[in-house]
Design a protein around this motif. Structure first.
Motif, PDB file in Angstrom:
ATOM      1  N   THR A 140       0.845  -1.166  -0.022  1.00  0.00           N
ATOM      2  CA  THR A 140      -0.027  -0.125  -0.169  1.00  0.00           C
ATOM      3  C   THR A 140       0.900   1.292  -0.010  1.00  0.00           C
ATOM      4  O   THR A 140       2.032   1.104   0.453  1.00  0.00           O
ATOM      5  N   PRO A 141       0.368   2.331  -0.459  1.00  0.00           N
ATOM      6  CA  PRO A 141       0.988   3.594  -0.450  1.00  0.00           C
ATOM      7  C   PRO A 141       1.467   4.045   1.050  1.00  0.00           C
ATOM      8  O   PRO A 141       0.718   3.753   1.924  1.00  0.00           O
ATOM      9  N   ALA A 142       2.568   4.719   1.011  1.00  0.00           N
ATOM     10  CA  ALA A 142       2.807   5.155   2.271  1.00  0.00           C
ATOM     11  C   ALA A 142       1.727   6.168   2.897  1.00  0.00           C
ATOM     12  O   ALA A 142       1.252   6.992   2.092  1.00  0.00           O
ATOM     13  N   ALA A 143       1.312   6.053   4.313  1.00  0.00           N
ATOM     14  CA  ALA A 143       0.157   6.872   4.739  1.00  0.00           C
ATOM     15  C   ALA A 143       0.655   7.443   6.002  1.00  0.00           C
ATOM     16  O   ALA A 143       1.639   6.758   6.687  1.00  0.00           O
ATOM     17  N   LYS A 144       0.088   8.365   6.543  1.00  0.00           N
ATOM     18  CA  LYS A 144       0.333   8.901   7.766  1.00  0.00           C
ATOM     19  C   LYS A 144       0.178   7.995   8.743  1.00  0.00           C
ATOM     20  O   LYS A 144      -0.826   7.076   8.941  1.00  0.00           O
ATOM     21  N   THR A 145       1.056   7.776   9.725  1.00  0.00           N
ATOM     22  CA  THR A 145       0.947   6.891  10.939  1.00  0.00           C
ATOM     23  C   THR A 145       0.086   7.200  12.235  1.00  0.00           C
ATOM     24  O   THR A 145      -0.314   6.483  12.825  1.00  0.00           O
ATOM     25  N   GLU A 146       0.047   8.458  12.075  1.00  0.00           N
ATOM     26  CA  GLU A 146      -0.585   9.166  13.217  1.00  0.00           C
ATOM     27  C   GLU A 146      -2.177   9.095  12.890  1.00  0.00           C
ATOM     28  O   GLU A 146      -2.692   9.392  11.723  1.00  0.00           O
ATOM     29  N   SER A 147      -3.108   8.757  13.822  1.00  0.00           N
ATOM     30  CA  SER A 147      -4.433   8.845  13.611  1.00  0.00           C
ATOM     31  C   SER A 147      -4.846  10.081  13.809  1.00  0.00           C
ATOM     32  O   SER A 147      -4.211  11.025  14.536  1.00  0.00           O
ATOM     33  N   LEU A 151      -7.017  13.454  15.272  1.00  0.00           N
ATOM     34  CA  LEU A 151      -7.729  13.672  16.429  1.00  0.00           C
ATOM     35  C   LEU A 151      -9.231  13.649  16.513  1.00  0.00           C
ATOM     36  O   LEU A 151      -9.685  13.858  15.215  1.00  0.00           O
ATOM     37  N   LEU A 152      -9.760  13.103  17.122  1.00  0.00           N
ATOM     38  CA  LEU A 152     -11.005  13.081  17.378  1.00  0.00           C
ATOM     39  C   LEU A 152     -11.626  14.601  17.664  1.00  0.00           C
ATOM     40  O   LEU A 152     -10.757  15.521  18.227  1.00  0.00           O
ATOM     41  N   GLU A 178      -2.685  24.248  10.264  1.00  0.00           N
ATOM     42  CA  GLU A 178      -1.299  23.658   9.990  1.00  0.00           C
ATOM     43  C   GLU A 178      -1.061  22.796  11.134  1.00  0.00           C
ATOM     44  O   GLU A 178      -0.314  21.611  11.072  1.00  0.00           O
ATOM     45  N   ARG A 179      -1.091  23.339  12.483  1.00  0.00           N
ATOM     46  CA  ARG A 179      -0.631  22.606  13.546  1.00  0.00           C
ATOM     47  C   ARG A 179      -1.548  21.288  13.644  1.00  0.00           C
ATOM     48  O   ARG A 179      -0.748  20.049  13.934  1.00  0.00           O
ATOM     49  N   PHE A 180      -2.656  21.068  13.440  1.00  0.00           N
ATOM     50  CA  PHE A 180      -3.415  19.897  13.417  1.00  0.00           C
ATOM     51  C   PHE A 180      -3.431  19.067  12.087  1.00  0.00           C
ATOM     52  O   PHE A 180      -4.161  18.215  11.808  1.00  0.00           O
ATOM     53  N   GLY A 181      -3.007  19.574  10.865  1.00  0.00           N
ATOM     54  CA  GLY A 181      -2.935  18.828   9.354  1.00  0.00           C
ATOM     55  C   GLY A 181      -4.130  18.791   8.983  1.00  0.00           C
ATOM     56  O   GLY A 181      -4.444  17.694   8.362  1.00  0.00           O
ATOM     57  N   VAL A 236      -8.867  24.646   6.508  1.00  0.00           N
ATOM     58  CA  VAL A 236      -9.284  25.523   7.675  1.00  0.00           C
ATOM     59  C   VAL A 236     -10.673  25.572   8.109  1.00  0.00           C
ATOM     60  O   VAL A 236     -11.293  25.973   9.049  1.00  0.00           O
ATOM     61  N   VAL A 237     -11.606  24.700   7.104  1.00  0.00           N
ATOM     62  CA  VAL A 237     -12.998  24.462   7.445  1.00  0.00           C
ATOM     63  C   VAL A 237     -13.225  23.885   8.990  1.00  0.00           C
ATOM     64  O   VAL A 237     -14.198  24.252   9.500  1.00  0.00           O
ATOM     65  N   PRO A 238     -12.711  22.722   9.176  1.00  0.00           N
ATOM     66  CA  PRO A 238     -12.926  22.137  10.169  1.00  0.00           C
ATOM     67  C   PRO A 238     -12.381  23.038  11.456  1.00  0.00           C
ATOM     68  O   PRO A 238     -12.975  22.957  12.732  1.00  0.00           O
TER      69      PRO A 238
END
Length: 71
Positions: A6-13, A15-16, A41-44, A47-49
């Protein structure tokens, strides 16, 4: 390479929502102000959420919503 690779994906889930909003409240308390762009930027995230989070926090009185951010 196997066909199951599979392609490389972010390992971090991600945030709820409640976790992100708690962290936003903490940032406002410690920094005094935050911007939508800084938080996105901080939460990746986009801007919508972040705008939705700030509006929700403002509706409960947790932050004071300003143009482009919160106090």
């Amino acid at each position: 390479m196997s066909s199951n690779a599979t392609p490389a994906a972010k390992t971090e889930s991600p945030l709820l929502i409640d976790e992100r909003r708690r962290l936003i409240r903490e940032l406002v308390q410690t920094q005094g102000r935050v911007t939508v762009d800084e938080l996105a930027e901080r939460f990746g995230t986009s801007v919508v959420p972040i705008r939705s989070d700030l509006n929700s926090l403002a509706s409960t009185g947790a932050v004071l919503r300003t143009h482009g951010g919160a106090l």
